[in-house]
Design an enzyme around this catalytic site. Structure first.
Site, PDB file in Angstrom:
ATOM      1  N   ASP A   1       0.897  -1.152   0.001  1.00 34.14           N
ATOM      2  CA  ASP A   1      -0.069   0.011   0.044  1.00 34.14           C
ATOM      3  C   ASP A   1       0.856   1.218  -0.042  1.00 34.14           C
ATOM      4  O   ASP A   1       0.438   2.344  -0.183  1.00 34.14           O
ATOM      5  CB  ASP A   1      -0.844   0.115   1.085  1.00 34.14           C
ATOM      6  CG  ASP A   1      -0.350  -0.138   2.428  1.00 34.14           C
ATOM      7  OD1 ASP A   1       0.701  -0.797   2.501  1.00 34.14           O
ATOM      8  OD2 ASP A   1      -0.978   0.563   3.596  1.00 34.14           O
ATOM      9  N   HIS A   2       2.228   1.048   0.126  1.00 32.06           N
ATOM     10  CA  HIS A   2       3.012   2.001  -0.117  1.00 32.06           C
ATOM     11  C   HIS A   2       4.092   2.073  -1.252  1.00 32.06           C
ATOM     12  O   HIS A   2       4.804   3.002  -1.717  1.00 32.06           O
ATOM     13  CB  HIS A   2       3.847   2.251   1.209  1.00 32.06           C
ATOM     14  CG  HIS A   2       3.167   2.573   2.484  1.00 32.06           C
ATOM     15  ND1 HIS A   2       3.182   3.677   3.229  1.00 32.06           N
ATOM     16  CD2 HIS A   2       2.349   1.861   3.311  1.00 32.06           C
ATOM     17  CE1 HIS A   2       2.460   3.607   4.327  1.00 32.06           C
ATOM     18  NE2 HIS A   2       1.832   2.540   4.253  1.00 32.06           N
TER      19      HIS A   2
ATOM     20  N   HIS B   1      -3.079   7.663   7.028  1.00 34.46           N
ATOM     21  CA  HIS B   1      -3.162   6.341   6.990  1.00 34.46           C
ATOM     22  C   HIS B   1      -4.409   5.761   7.914  1.00 34.46           C
ATOM     23  O   HIS B   1      -4.226   4.906   8.823  1.00 34.46           O
ATOM     24  CB  HIS B   1      -1.848   5.844   7.587  1.00 34.46           C
ATOM     25  CG  HIS B   1      -1.700   4.380   7.228  1.00 34.46           C
ATOM     26  ND1 HIS B   1      -1.857   3.446   7.894  1.00 34.46           N
ATOM     27  CD2 HIS B   1      -0.970   3.702   6.310  1.00 34.46           C
ATOM     28  CE1 HIS B   1      -1.497   2.223   7.539  1.00 34.46           C
ATOM     29  NE2 HIS B   1      -0.787   2.382   6.347  1.00 34.46           N
TER      30      HIS B   1
END
Length: 310
Positions: free
Chosen positions: A67-68, A269
């Site tokens: 996800d990064h 986040h």
């Protein structure tokens, strides 16, 4: 300088939010854009944004969770189609180069610009005459780093009235005085920089953290920062879940900001369980109970970075 959030969700994208990516616009300072993380769909978010990949100079990856990271090969491949021809450097943990090179090689992607990849294990990862970027290891399931971006102090403003009084016209002598030099006037008098240049402009400090539990390096990276971007994946009532998944709660982020004497805290986040702004509001309320100057990150919104002294 301004922060621009391209993704604020944790783990997976949702209909409301994309996964992590943050732009730092420095168009006045160096006419450049830096990115921090590049989750899946980042290039689509850029197309809907004020940001320009032609200005992209650096990408800093906090850690190698998807996800990064999963948006990176696509963005690198298509950057040239959006006017990106200047060199680009990507910084991140060990393993980043293998991921990038393998993705580009197997997809037979051609990069027409100079691509540099710098793997690091913390410390000073970049420095020039304008900025220094420091990094330190956080506490997550895999190696995750935070970044401290330090803008170096800039020379103060020239006193044009004094310069005019001495008959000095705009030109190279202005630059010499502003950069700390001295000049000799026609009457033999020496004019020194400190006589015509005001106090230096204090540089800003921006701290952007990767995923983390509370740990000592959070405070070290965030100390006296003008802006701290800190994950707040869960509300405080899910502290045990946050700990088990190596994440932080709202109150943990707020305490970090307070203890480090930062000026402004931006939470990001967010867990997918908080679906919209209404459901995110309790996270803001919790954090503000400890640290008043807290904001929720919002996608496609500019967050100007103001100095603590302003």
């Amino acid at each position: 300088m301004e922060l621009y959030f391209l993704g604020t969700n944790a783990g997976v994208p949702t209909l409301q939010r994309n996964v992590t990516s943050i732009g730092l616009r420095m168009y006045e300072e160096r006419r450049a854009l830096w990115l921090f993380d590049c989750g899946e769909g980042t290039q689509h978010q850029v197309l809907r944004s004020l940001l320009k990949l032609s200005k992209l100079e650096k990408i800093f990856i906090t850690h190698l969770h998807g996800d990064h990271l999963f948006g990176l090969p696509g963005l690198l491949s298509s950057r040239a189609y959006q006017g990106g021809v200047t060199p680009l450097t990507v910084y991140g943990p060990v393993g980043l180069e293998r991921y990038i090179r393998t993705s580009l090689e197997l997809s037979q992607s051609r990069i027409e610009y100079e691509l540099n990849i710098v793997e690091h294990e913390g410390g000073v990862v970049f420095e020039d005459d304008m900025f220094r970027v420091e990094s330190a290891l956080l506490e997550h399931r895999i190696d995750s780093y935070g970044y401290r971006i330090i803008e170096k102090d800039r020379p103060g403003q020239l006193n044009f009235e004094v310069l005019k009084h001495h008959g000095i016209k705009p030109g190279p002598l202005y630059g010499k005085l502003k950069n700390g030099g001295s000049i000799k006037l026609e009457d033999g008098q020496i004019l020194h920089s400190h006589q015509v240049v005001g106090k230096p402009k204090k540089g800003k400090i921006i701290t952007i953290l990767g995923d983390t539990r509370p740990c000592p390096n959070v405070g070290i990276l965030a100390q006296d920062a003008d802006v701290l971007v800190h994950e707040a994946t869960f509300l405080q009532d899910m502290e045990e879940t946050a700990h088990n998944y190596y994440h932080s709660t709202t109150l943990q982020a707020a305490h970090a900001a307070k203890d480090a004497n930062v000026h402004e805290l931006i939470l990001t986040h967010f867990s997918s369980r908080y679906k919209d702004r209404e459901q995110l509001e309790p996270l803001l309320i919790e954090a503000k109970s400890i640290f008043e100057n807290t904001l929720l990150a919002e996608e496609h919104v500019l967050f100007p970075i103001t100095s603590k002294s302003v």
